[in-house]
Write a protein that holds these residues in place. Structure first.
Motif, PDB file in Angstrom:
ATOM      1  N   ASP A 198       0.413  -0.099  -4.548  1.00 23.73           N
ATOM      2  CA  ASP A 198      -0.850  -0.591  -5.093  1.00 23.73           C
ATOM      3  C   ASP A 198      -1.794   0.516  -5.557  1.00 23.73           C
ATOM      4  N   LYS A 199      -1.748   1.667  -4.915  1.00 27.12           N
ATOM      5  CA  LYS A 199      -2.653   2.779  -5.243  1.00 27.12           C
ATOM      6  C   LYS A 199      -4.107   2.317  -5.305  1.00 27.12           C
ATOM      7  N   GLY A 200      -4.476   1.454  -4.358  1.00 28.88           N
ATOM      8  CA  GLY A 200      -5.856   0.984  -4.288  1.00 28.88           C
ATOM      9  C   GLY A 200      -6.204  -0.135  -5.257  1.00 28.88           C
ATOM     10  N   ILE A 201      -5.241  -0.590  -6.051  1.00 25.38           N
ATOM     11  CA  ILE A 201      -5.475  -1.678  -7.005  1.00 25.38           C
ATOM     12  C   ILE A 201      -4.723  -2.912  -6.514  1.00 25.38           C
ATOM     13  N   PRO A 229       0.789  -1.231   0.000  1.00 27.60           N
ATOM     14  CA  PRO A 229       0.000   0.000   0.000  1.00 27.60           C
ATOM     15  C   PRO A 229       0.823   1.284   0.000  1.00 27.60           C
ATOM     16  N   ARG A 262      -1.297  -4.737  -8.153  1.00 29.50           N
ATOM     17  CA  ARG A 262      -0.802  -3.869  -9.228  1.00 29.50           C
ATOM     18  C   ARG A 262       0.615  -4.255  -9.634  1.00 29.50           C
TER      19      ARG A 262
END
Length: 189
Positions: free
Chosen positions: A97-100, A75, A103
């Motif tokens: 990850d930038k919320g993905i 994260p 990733r």
């Protein structure tokens, strides 16, 4: 500082003594020596808690003369300690990850297809490892399959946060096994 333990570490001063229990479980499986000469490349996809296993695994293969690339997804900036531990032993790519979720796996697949376009990437001499949360590893194992990797060259090492670390609480139970005590040395896809 992320929680009670790291907050307590932040209060320490040089020279303070700390006691640490561990490491528990089995190490991530290694390539048998008979196969090692045929292996030119190791790709490790590590997510979250998988960063604990990646340095030892990368170093082991680096010392055998194998090219090692580690893709780490998390994260935030947790990968900095891993980058330092791997310095000089592997190529390290940290992908927030930038919320993905997973990733880093997407970036790895993109890198592999770009490499494949420039030179015929020979997957037959590559071993793939994935370590971390179950969803991350599932995505990574499927990505490895997309590259054409044979199932016996894909290794999954489940790393779960544990509460007791000695097999009493059951928090790390997976498939009827306690990963803190046993780990898993099977190639699974």
């Amino acid at each position: 500082e992320k929680g009670e333990t790291t907050a307590a570490f932040a209060l320490l001063t040089p020279g303070d003594i700390i006691y640490i229990r561990g490491i528990y479980g089995a190490a991530a499986p290694s390539v048998p020596d008979a196969q090692a000469g045929d292996i030119k490349r190791i790709i490790i996809a590590a997510g979250g808690t998988g960063l604990a296993v990646a340095p030892k695994l990368a170093e082991e293969h680096f010392l055998k003369g194998t090219e090692v690339t580690v893709y780490y997804g998390g994260p935030g900036e947790e990968g900095e300690s891993l980058r330092i531990a791997l310095e000089g032993k592997s190529k390290f790519i940290s992908v927030p990850d930038k919320g993905i979720p997973g990733r880093a796996v997407d970036v790895m697949l993109q890198d592999l297809s770009e490499t494949r376009g420039q030179e015929a990437l020979d997957i037959s001499n590559t071993i793939f490892y994935t370590v971390g949360p179950v969803k991350f590893m599932d995505k990574a194992a499927r990505a490895f399959e997309k590259t054409g990797a044979a199932p016996e060259k894909i290794f999954i090492s489940l790393e779960t946060p544990t509460l007791c670390g000695v097999g009493l609480c059951g928090a790390c139970s997976c498939g009827g096994r306690l990963t803190c005590r046993e780990g898993d040395r099977k190639s699974v896809v």
